[in-house]
Design an enzyme around this catalytic site. Structure first.
Site, PDB file in Angstrom:
ATOM      1  N   TYR A   1       0.844  -1.193   0.000  1.00 10.13           N
ATOM      2  CA  TYR A   1       0.000   0.000   0.000  1.00 10.13           C
ATOM      3  C   TYR A   1       0.884   1.249   0.000  1.00 10.13           C
ATOM      4  CZ  TYR A   1      -3.735  -3.167   1.688  1.00 10.13           C
ATOM      5  OH  TYR A   1      -4.636  -4.191   1.842  1.00 10.13           O
ATOM      6  N   SER A   2       0.701   2.060  -1.005  1.00 12.74           N
ATOM      7  CA  SER A   2       1.506   3.286  -1.170  1.00 12.74           C
ATOM      8  C   SER A   2       3.004   2.987  -1.152  1.00 12.74           C
ATOM      9  CB  SER A   2       1.161   4.326  -0.104  1.00 12.74           C
ATOM     10  OG  SER A   2      -0.163   4.796  -0.258  1.00 12.74           O
TER      11      SER A   2
END
Length: 331
Positions: free
Chosen positions: A59-60
């Site tokens: 995530y990110s």
């Protein structure tokens, strides 16, 4: 907020888990919140009694763990938090910086610990099944993270039941740490895990966490997020049967005087298949709706009314991640 046993472990978790894919860096995906907008949601989650938080290195591309983990540790004592993160998806163009090889797991757990700012992860989850790495290599490497004190419990996500059972069998056969958690998609529009995965977990005492309780927002149009218009996974949902189920959710919501999201969440949380729903939130209101849904009791007739149109679909997992689950027996 009640706190419940996590499967057959001694761990207690909040009834809801906050999924944090929407927090990290908007440069990764446009609908992701940057740090300033994420902090109030994290604080409100703690205020509401949520202690269980789900992250992932992917995530990110690492920024999620920094934003979520470091801020939570500023807001709460470490021993009060149950922090989960995941490993599997590519973190760079390096061919060894992905998957479930011993090399990648060893590097990934250290990087996750550093980004979060803690010396252990409560729940370390493999994000999917790695068909390119021997199961023995993966399970021994995961066992090594536990023996080193870097991880307390192991979990898995998004795979066929036979793959999950085989991995746990390999662990048992070698005296390695088994998985105590399965994280799978579960909502009124996608119930395929009721066939094999959920019965297996129930039989083995494995804790189940469920994501996408609102079917990527399809069952909660009035509280939609920017993600619902940019998410490729929206292709999973939207045929005539899905629309009919959504109509029924709207009808039941009107009877109770609540939102569609509350009804869809209440159906998951009140399932006869015990689970901890993982709820995403890009606004504080989304989180508050999810917590309120825990108090909404759907009677058997309402549950049957919501479930009646469902039909078998293709299984969603990493082997067919962007294929709409079609009806296997239409009509």
């Amino acid at each position: 907020m009640d706190y419940i046993p996590f499967g057959q472990t001694g761990l207690k978790v909040s009834q809801l888990c906050l999924g944090t894919m929407s927090m990290g860096s908007s440069a990764w995906k446009g609908w992701v919140l940057d740090e300033p907008a994420s902090i109030p949601i994290l604080q409100r989650a703690l205020d509401l009694g949520v202690t269980f938080f789900d992250m992932a290195d992917w995530y990110s591309l690492g920024r999620n763990e920094q934003v979520v983990g470091q801020n939570l540790l500023r807001m709460s004592a470490r021993e009060r938090l149950v922090l989960a993160t995941k490993v599997y998806y590519p973190m760079s163009e390096d061919p060894n910086d992905r998957g479930l090889s011993a090399k990648h797991i060893a590097a990934s757990i250290d990087r996750s610990l550093s980004r979060i700012g803690t010396d252990y992860i409560d729940l370390y989850v493999i994000h999917a099944f790695d068909a390119e790495t021997p199961i023995e290599e993966t399970m021994e490497a995961l066992h090594g993270t536990v023996r080193a004190g870097k991880v307390r419990y192991l979990g898995a996500s998004t795979m066929y039941a036979w793959q999950f059972a085989k991995m746990n069998h390999v662990a048992a056969r070698n005296g390695w740490t088994p998985f105590v958690n399965m994280q799978c998609q579960y909502n009124l529009l996608y119930r395929e895990e009721e066939r094999e995965m959920l019965p297996y977990c129930h039989d083995q005492g494995i804790a189940v966490t469920t994501f996408s309780p609102l079917a990527r927002g399809f069952l909660a149009r009035e509280v939609g997020t920017p993600r619902t218009t940019h998410d490729l996974y929206q292709e999973y949902y939207g045929d005539d049967i899905d629309r009919e189920i959504a109509r029924r959710v709207r009808e039941v919501a009107a009877r109770h005087g609540v939102s569609m999201a509350q009804v869809a969440m209440a159906w998951v949380a009140g399932s006869s298949n015990p689970n901890v729903p993982i709820v995403g939130a890009s606004k504080i209101a989304h989180l508050e709706v999810a917590v309120a849904a825990l108090k909404l009791q759907l009677d058997p007739a309402e549950r049957a009314f919501l479930e009646a149109p469902y039909r078998p679909r293709d299984v969603i997992n990493d082997q067919n991640p962007l294929r709409r689950p079609r009806a296997l027996h239409p009509g």
